[in-house]
Design an enzyme around this catalytic site. Structure first.
Site, PDB file in Angstrom:
ATOM      1  N   ALA A  66      -1.819 -12.663  -6.330  1.00 60.93           N
ATOM      2  CA  ALA A  66      -3.042 -13.400  -7.434  1.00 60.93           C
ATOM      3  C   ALA A  66      -4.351 -12.566  -7.275  1.00 60.93           C
ATOM      4  O   ALA A  66      -5.112 -12.083  -6.912  1.00 60.93           O
ATOM      5  CB  ALA A  66      -3.077 -15.092  -6.815  1.00 60.93           C
ATOM      6  N   GLY A 109       1.054 -13.965  -4.924  1.00 60.56           N
ATOM      7  CA  GLY A 109       1.556 -13.994  -5.576  1.00 60.56           C
ATOM      8  C   GLY A 109       2.609 -13.166  -6.711  1.00 60.56           C
ATOM      9  O   GLY A 109       3.478 -13.599  -6.756  1.00 60.56           O
ATOM     10  N   GLU A 112       5.864 -14.133  -4.771  1.00 62.49           N
ATOM     11  CA  GLU A 112       6.347 -15.210  -4.835  1.00 62.49           C
ATOM     12  C   GLU A 112       6.736 -15.841  -6.594  1.00 62.49           C
ATOM     13  O   GLU A 112       8.100 -16.128  -6.605  1.00 62.49           O
ATOM     14  CB  GLU A 112       5.084 -16.565  -4.873  1.00 62.49           C
ATOM     15  CG  GLU A 112       4.640 -15.955  -3.650  1.00 62.49           C
ATOM     16  CD  GLU A 112       3.324 -16.936  -3.257  1.00 62.49           C
ATOM     17  OE1 GLU A 112       2.572 -16.560  -3.676  1.00 62.49           O
ATOM     18  OE2 GLU A 112       3.555 -18.378  -2.491  1.00 62.49           O
ATOM     19  N   GLU A 132      -1.415 -12.942   2.617  1.00 62.78           N
ATOM     20  CA  GLU A 132      -3.035 -14.217   1.957  1.00 62.78           C
ATOM     21  C   GLU A 132      -3.607 -14.011   3.836  1.00 62.78           C
ATOM     22  O   GLU A 132      -4.859 -14.743   3.831  1.00 62.78           O
ATOM     23  CB  GLU A 132      -2.055 -15.399   1.635  1.00 62.78           C
ATOM     24  CG  GLU A 132      -1.874 -15.291   0.078  1.00 62.78           C
ATOM     25  CD  GLU A 132      -0.105 -14.723  -0.075  1.00 62.78           C
ATOM     26  OE1 GLU A 132       0.579 -14.454   1.114  1.00 62.78           O
ATOM     27  OE2 GLU A 132       0.264 -15.088  -1.162  1.00 62.78           O
TER      28      GLU A 132
HETATM   29  N1  CAA Z   1      -6.689  -8.656  -7.189  1.00 57.11           N
HETATM   30  C1  CAA Z   1      -7.721  -8.650  -8.186  1.00 57.11           C
HETATM   31  N2  CAA Z   1      -7.419  -6.823  -7.987  1.00 57.11           N
HETATM   32  C2  CAA Z   1      -6.970  -6.128  -7.738  1.00 57.11           C
HETATM   33  C3  CAA Z   1      -5.690  -6.371  -6.505  1.00 57.11           C
HETATM   34  C4  CAA Z   1      -5.300  -8.497  -6.391  1.00 57.11           C
HETATM   35  N3  CAA Z   1      -4.686  -8.974  -5.772  1.00 57.11           N
HETATM   36  N4  CAA Z   1      -5.003  -5.684  -5.867  1.00 57.11           N
HETATM   37  C5  CAA Z   1      -5.460  -4.985  -6.206  1.00 57.11           C
HETATM   38  N5  CAA Z   1      -6.740  -5.292  -7.601  1.00 57.11           N
HETATM   39  C6  CAA Z   1      -7.224  -4.586  -7.996  1.00 57.11           C
HETATM   40  C7  CAA Z   1      -8.024  -3.495  -6.861  1.00 57.11           C
HETATM   41  O1  CAA Z   1      -9.111  -4.134  -6.794  1.00 57.11           O
HETATM   42  C8  CAA Z   1      -9.049  -2.007  -7.774  1.00 57.11           C
HETATM   43  O2  CAA Z   1      -9.334  -2.463  -8.932  1.00 57.11           O
HETATM   44  P1  CAA Z   1     -10.704  -1.308  -8.421  1.00 57.11           P
HETATM   45  O3  CAA Z   1     -10.314   0.231  -9.099  1.00 57.11           O
HETATM   46  O4  CAA Z   1     -11.312  -1.700  -9.487  1.00 57.11           O
HETATM   47  O5  CAA Z   1     -11.277  -1.507  -7.707  1.00 57.11           O
HETATM   48  C9  CAA Z   1      -7.042  -1.803  -7.916  1.00 57.11           C
HETATM   49  O6  CAA Z   1      -6.567  -2.885  -8.197  1.00 57.11           O
HETATM   50  C10 CAA Z   1      -6.472  -0.765  -7.023  1.00 57.11           C
HETATM   51  O7  CAA Z   1      -6.544  -1.030  -6.283  1.00 57.11           O
HETATM   52  P2  CAA Z   1      -6.267  -0.531  -4.658  1.00 57.11           P
HETATM   53  O8  CAA Z   1      -7.781   0.542  -5.435  1.00 57.11           O
HETATM   54  O9  CAA Z   1      -7.127  -1.573  -3.873  1.00 57.11           O
HETATM   55  O10 CAA Z   1      -5.009   0.644  -4.610  1.00 57.11           O
HETATM   56  P3  CAA Z   1      -4.668   0.583  -2.893  1.00 57.11           P
HETATM   57  O11 CAA Z   1      -3.099   1.512  -3.290  1.00 57.11           O
HETATM   58  O12 CAA Z   1      -5.965   1.182  -2.372  1.00 57.11           O
HETATM   59  O13 CAA Z   1      -3.944  -0.227  -3.016  1.00 57.11           O
HETATM   60  C11 CAA Z   1      -2.928  -2.669  -2.830  1.00 57.11           C
HETATM   61  C12 CAA Z   1      -2.665  -1.035  -2.810  1.00 57.11           C
HETATM   62  C13 CAA Z   1      -2.335  -2.321  -0.940  1.00 57.11           C
HETATM   63  C14 CAA Z   1      -2.267  -3.479  -2.678  1.00 57.11           C
HETATM   64  C15 CAA Z   1      -4.279  -3.208  -2.390  1.00 57.11           C
HETATM   65  O14 CAA Z   1      -4.802  -2.968  -3.749  1.00 57.11           O
HETATM   66  C16 CAA Z   1      -4.091  -4.720  -1.878  1.00 57.11           C
HETATM   67  O15 CAA Z   1      -4.371  -4.708  -1.094  1.00 57.11           O
HETATM   68  N6  CAA Z   1      -4.240  -5.684  -2.960  1.00 57.11           N
HETATM   69  C17 CAA Z   1      -4.393  -6.965  -2.401  1.00 57.11           C
HETATM   70  C18 CAA Z   1      -3.517  -7.889  -2.012  1.00 57.11           C
HETATM   71  C19 CAA Z   1      -3.187  -9.026  -1.854  1.00 57.11           C
HETATM   72  O16 CAA Z   1      -4.153  -8.983  -0.388  1.00 57.11           O
HETATM   73  N7  CAA Z   1      -2.585  -9.652  -2.328  1.00 57.11           N
HETATM   74  C20 CAA Z   1      -2.658 -11.086  -1.592  1.00 57.11           C
HETATM   75  C21 CAA Z   1      -3.118 -12.573  -2.985  1.00 57.11           C
HETATM   76  S1  CAA Z   1      -3.547 -13.887  -3.205  1.00 57.11           S
HETATM   77  C22 CAA Z   1      -2.558 -14.522  -3.850  1.00 57.11           C
HETATM   78  O17 CAA Z   1      -1.628 -13.848  -4.485  1.00 57.11           O
HETATM   79  C23 CAA Z   1      -2.730 -15.522  -3.124  1.00 57.11           C
HETATM   80  C24 CAA Z   1      -1.305 -17.163  -3.991  1.00 57.11           C
HETATM   81  O18 CAA Z   1      -0.332 -16.604  -3.066  1.00 57.11           O
HETATM   82  C25 CAA Z   1      -0.736 -17.237  -4.800  1.00 57.11           C
END
Ligand code: CAA
Length: 258
Positions: A66, A109, A112, A132
């Site tokens: 998400a 998400g 999911e 999460e």
């Molecule tokens: N939401 C918004 N933006 C996201 C994102 C997310 N879930 N995941 C990645 N991005 C964005 C980053 O902010 C970044 O944007 P900028 O260049 O503008 O900063 C871009 O995508 C590239 O990401 P990274 O630079 O972080 O890339 P990476 O290769 O270093 O890392 C990753 C990749 C490990 C997937 C890392 O991006 C990450 O940990 N993302 C979040 C994963 C996460 O926590 N997901 C769960 C979300 S909560 C949820 O999903 C709730 C639910 O159950 C519904």
């Protein structure tokens, strides 16, 4: 229909394809993107030329979860009263089979949404996880339920409580995905699988999908009763008569999908 955050196409006979298209954000699932996916799924569901749907992202990410940036601005009362983006996380009313073609990150998400699909074809590069807990929240798109059904309680606890990630091969081992293939062919494989499903009688496929999903919701007795009702119902279709006639006459069936 044109979309901003997804691309739709029909890459093969009987197949509708939805590509998530926010590559710079690793296909983070924002409310507008989720609404577009819902609209596209409903459009393919209503389209007589489509028998199965493939949902994919890109090679780097199926979806990294998400949209955290969107959620960070959501207040408690907004979430409670309006539901935030979590309200858009439900594709359970789609009657046609959906196949997820997953490459790279399928996190939060993203994982999911893949699990909401009926089958998953994974690239060797796929990584599944529910991170999460690192944000001080829990999965809200079905992760605690669907992941537990898929991999069992002990592993689901580890994945959700500690952010343990599963490689594609582990996901295959634990029964989360149908198959793991080379990164160059994961989408083609998913489309081929969708074509195979689309080549069957769509009324029978629809009743079968519904009955299998009932196994997650009903007791065994209720589920068996549901199945028998579906079995009997199909005796009212032209396709049932055609399928059986074709077998007896030693020829391929010509489905009418009714
Ligand atoms: N939401 C918004 N933006 C996201 C994102 C997310 N879930 N995941 C990645 N991005 C964005 C980053 O902010 C970044 O944007 P900028 O260049 O503008 O900063 C871009 O995508 C590239 O990401 P990274 O630079 O972080 O890339 P990476 O290769 O270093 O890392 C990753 C990749 C490990 C997937 C890392 O991006 C990450 O940990 N993302 C979040 C994963 C996460 O926590 N997901 C769960 C979300 S909560 C949820 O999903 C709730 C639910 O159950 C519904």
């Amino acid at each position: 229909m044109t979309y901003e955050y997804i691309i739709t196409e029909k890459p093969a006979e009987g197949v509708g394809l939805i590509r998530l298209n926010r590559p710079k954000a690793l296909n983070a699932l924002s409310t507008p993107l989720l609404h577009e996916v819902g609209d596209a799924l409903r459009a393919f569901d209503a389209d007589d030329s489509v028998g199965a749907i493939v949902l994919t992202g890109d090679d780097r990410a199926f979806a990294a979860g998400a949209d955290i940036k969107e959620m960070s601005g959501t207040s408690f009362s907004d979430m409670l009263v309006n539901g935030g983006l979590i309200e858009a996380f439900d594709f359970s009313k789609i009657t046609k089979p959906i196949i997820a073609a997953v490459s790279g990150f399928a996190l939060g998400g993203g994982c999911e949404i893949a699990m909401m699909c009926d089958m998953i074809v994974a690239s060797e590069t796929a990584v599944f996880g529910q991170p999460e807990i690192n944000l001080g929240i829990i999965p809200g798109g079905g992760g605690t339920q669907r992941l537990t059904h898929a991999v069992g309680k002990a592993l689901a606890m580890e994945i959700i409580l500690t952010d343990r990630r599963l490689s594609a091969q582990e996901a295959l081992h634990y029964g989360l995905v149908n198959r793991v293939v080379a990164p160059e062919v994961y989408l083609q494989e998913a489309i081929k699988l969708a074509q195979k499903v689309a080549s069957k009688s769509r009324v029978a496929v629809r009743i079968a999908k519904e009955a299998i999903n009932k196994a997650y919701e009903l007791s065994l007795r209720e589920g068996l009763e549901h199945e028998v009702r579906g079995f009997k119902l199909l005796f009212g279709t032209e396709d049932r008569q055609e399928g059986m006639n074709a077998f007896v006459e030693k020829r391929p069936p010509q489905w009418k999908h009714r």
